[in-house]
Design an enzyme around this catalytic site. Structure first.
Site, short mmCIF file in Angstrom:
data_model
loop_
_atom_site.label_atom_id
_atom_site.label_comp_id
_atom_site.label_asym_id
_atom_site.label_seq_id
_atom_site.Cartn_x
_atom_site.Cartn_y
_atom_site.Cartn_z
N SER A 152 0.86 -1.19 0.00
CA SER A 152 0.00 0.00 0.00
C SER A 152 0.89 1.24 0.00
O SER A 152 1.98 1.22 0.59
CB SER A 152 -0.87 0.01 1.25
OG SER A 152 -1.45 1.28 1.43
N TYR A 165 -1.11 -0.42 10.09
CA TYR A 165 -1.30 -0.81 8.70
C TYR A 165 -0.09 -0.42 7.85
O TYR A 165 0.41 -1.21 7.04
CB TYR A 165 -2.57 -0.13 8.18
CG TYR A 165 -2.96 -0.50 6.77
CD1 TYR A 165 -3.44 -1.77 6.46
CD2 TYR A 165 -2.87 0.44 5.74
CE1 TYR A 165 -3.81 -2.09 5.16
CE2 TYR A 165 -3.24 0.13 4.45
CZ TYR A 165 -3.71 -1.13 4.16
OH TYR A 165 -4.08 -1.45 2.89
N LYS A 169 2.28 -2.97 5.82
CA LYS A 169 2.35 -2.93 4.36
C LYS A 169 3.77 -2.64 3.87
O LYS A 169 4.18 -3.09 2.81
CB LYS A 169 1.35 -1.90 3.82
CG LYS A 169 -0.11 -2.36 3.96
CD LYS A 169 -0.33 -3.65 3.16
CE LYS A 169 -1.78 -4.04 3.07
NZ LYS A 169 -1.97 -5.30 2.34
N1 LIG Z 1 -8.79 -0.84 -1.73
C1 LIG Z 1 -7.75 -0.04 -1.70
O1 LIG Z 1 -7.80 1.16 -2.10
C2 LIG Z 1 -6.42 -0.54 -1.20
C3 LIG Z 1 -5.39 0.39 -1.01
C4 LIG Z 1 -4.15 -0.07 -0.59
C5 LIG Z 1 -3.95 -1.42 -0.35
N2 LIG Z 1 -4.98 -2.30 -0.52
C6 LIG Z 1 -4.71 -3.72 -0.28
O2 LIG Z 1 -5.29 -4.51 -1.33
C7 LIG Z 1 -5.70 -5.77 -0.82
C8 LIG Z 1 -7.16 -6.04 -1.14
O3 LIG Z 1 -7.96 -5.04 -0.53
P1 LIG Z 1 -9.53 -4.92 -0.78
O4 LIG Z 1 -9.83 -3.47 -0.76
O5 LIG Z 1 -9.93 -5.75 -1.96
O6 LIG Z 1 -10.13 -5.59 0.59
P2 LIG Z 1 -11.56 -6.30 0.86
O7 LIG Z 1 -11.81 -6.14 2.32
O8 LIG Z 1 -12.60 -5.80 -0.09
O9 LIG Z 1 -11.31 -7.84 0.54
C9 LIG Z 1 -10.39 -8.60 1.30
C10 LIG Z 1 -10.87 -10.06 1.31
O10 LIG Z 1 -9.92 -10.81 2.09
C11 LIG Z 1 -10.62 -11.78 2.82
N3 LIG Z 1 -9.84 -12.18 3.99
C12 LIG Z 1 -9.77 -11.55 5.19
N4 LIG Z 1 -9.03 -12.26 6.05
C13 LIG Z 1 -8.60 -13.36 5.38
C14 LIG Z 1 -7.78 -14.47 5.74
N5 LIG Z 1 -7.26 -14.57 6.97
N6 LIG Z 1 -7.52 -15.42 4.81
C15 LIG Z 1 -8.01 -15.31 3.55
N7 LIG Z 1 -8.82 -14.27 3.15
C16 LIG Z 1 -9.10 -13.31 4.06
C17 LIG Z 1 -11.91 -11.10 3.22
O11 LIG Z 1 -12.95 -12.03 3.56
C18 LIG Z 1 -12.23 -10.28 1.99
O12 LIG Z 1 -13.12 -10.95 1.11
C19 LIG Z 1 -5.40 -5.73 0.69
O13 LIG Z 1 -4.12 -6.30 0.90
C20 LIG Z 1 -5.35 -4.24 0.99
O14 LIG Z 1 -4.59 -3.95 2.14
C21 LIG Z 1 -6.21 -1.89 -0.94
#
Ligand SMILES: NC(=O)c1ccc[n+]([C@@H]2O[C@H](COP(=O)([O-])OP(=O)(O)OC[C@H]3O[C@@H](n4cnc5c(N)ncnc54)[C@H](O)[C@@H]3O)[C@@H](O)[C@H]2O)c1
Length: 311
Positions: A152, A165, A169
């Site tokens: 991130s 976080y 990250k």
């Molecule tokens: N959305 C953004 O703008 C953003 C920004 C920076 C980083 N990220 C990173 O991108 C990745 C995806 O984020 P997202 O926004 O799609 O999140 P999200 O919450 O929409 O989806 C995450 C999924 O992971 C699953 N999960 C949680 N714990 C778990 C476990 N122990 N084992 C397996 N699965 C598990 C959840 O059930 C969920 O379906 C993450 O690593 C997040 O930190 C996202």
């Protein structure tokens, strides 16, 4: 049907929702057999819902692709091993691991009380490692493989109010570079993505994080915590094509890199390198000499990202 990933088997953890769902679906569309890993937890990491992974598997199969659901959690080494085993049991091999799952331990928000920082549960780097470790044992034997992790901007450049976080990250980005150097000689690549996407995760960011930034005159640096509305049109499925590219044979020489991916833009992030240096002829520094040289050259003109404010 396109076939850029034909014959490959992919594990995509956290692919029941958000960014991961689009990646699992596109990889299947590109010919990969996909293990959709998701225990269907709530934003805070509690709960369990096996239908979350099964729905995505159903969508893939309806579109003519091949996938199985796996509700194991990446939170333990045993879970990581069972996830890798699911790929072998169902499809006989493993070529790609994409690690998305989000940190349930207060991923965002203000943690000045130290509650997030001091938690003793596993951080996301360790959770990412649970799958990477077992996958790399296979990758090393077969002398090929792809590891794609999710970092991130919060960890790469720092985002106020996201201590736990951001640290986690940053750890994932570091872990990815180590895996890249350890495994490159075996034909394996490891790269990290810093995404920005409108997912449920963004809705979980407390307003207080944005408020603290605003009060301190600190600009939002990343997409995960900006609270500035810039994410509203960022389709999470937009991350998938670049991840599929990294997973493909076309990217066999792309290793140890970090990419910022959002909307219609993909950026290669710079690698930390010494930018300026000073040295002393006498072999060791005296404070006065060092201070003068630092002020005159090394630290001259550096902008403070969070300048002191009037009370
Ligand atoms: N959305 C953004 O703008 C953003 C920004 C920076 C980083 N990220 C990173 O991108 C990745 C995806 O984020 P997202 O926004 O799609 O999140 P999200 O919450 O929409 O989806 C995450 C999924 O992971 C699953 N999960 C949680 N714990 C778990 C476990 N122990 N084992 C397996 N699965 C598990 C959840 O059930 C969920 O379906 C993450 O690593 C997040 O930190 C996202």
């Amino acid at each position: 049907m396109p076939n850029n990933l034909e014959g490959k088997v992919a594990i995509v953890t956290g692919s029941g929702r958000g960014v991961g769902r689009g990646i699992a679906k596109l990889m299947a569309e590109e010919g990969a057999k996909v293990v959709v890993v998701d225990p269907g937890v709530n934003v805070d990491g509690t709960g369990f819902d096996q239908s979350i992974a099964e729905v995505v598997v159903g969508e893939i199969r309806d579109a003519g692709g091949t996938a199985v659901a796996c509700t194991e959690s990446v939170a333990t080494m045993e879970g990581g091993e069972r996830i890798v085993q699911a790929a072998i049991d169902n499809f006989g091999r493993l070529d790609i691991v994409v690690l998305l799952r989000r940190d349930p331990a207060r991923p965002h928000g203000v943690q000045h009380d130290g509650a997030g920082v001091g938690r003793r549960d596993r951080g996301p780097s360790e959770r990412t490692f649970t799958v990477v470790k077992h996958a790399c044992i296979l990758f090393r034997q077969q002398r090929s493989g792809r590891v794609i992790t999710f970092s991130s901007q919060s960890g790469l450049v720092g985002n106020s109010g996201q201590a736990n976080y951001g640290a986690a990250k940053s750890g994932i980005a570091g872990l990815t570079k180590v895996v890249a150097k350890d495994m490159g000689r075996y034909g394996v690549t490891a790269n990290a993505i810093a995404p920005r996407a409108s997912t449920r995760m963004i809705g979980a960011i407390p307003e207080s994080a944005a408020e603290i930034r605003a009060r301190g005159g600190v600009a939002s640096l990343s997409g995960d915590g900006g609270g500035d509305g810039e994410l509203q049109n960022l389709d999470p499925d937009g991350i998938a094509p670049f991840v599929a590219y990294l997973a493909s044979d076309y990217a066999s020489n792309v290793n140890g890199q970090t990419f910022l991916v959002y909307g219609n833009t993909v950026s290669l992030m710079s690698q930390p390198r010494p930018e300026k240096a000073i040295w002393t002829e006498s072999g060791h520094w005296e404070m006065d000499e060092l201070s003068a040289r630092a002020r005159g050259y090394l630290t001259a003109g550096i902008a403070n990202p969070a300048p002191a404010q009037q009370r």
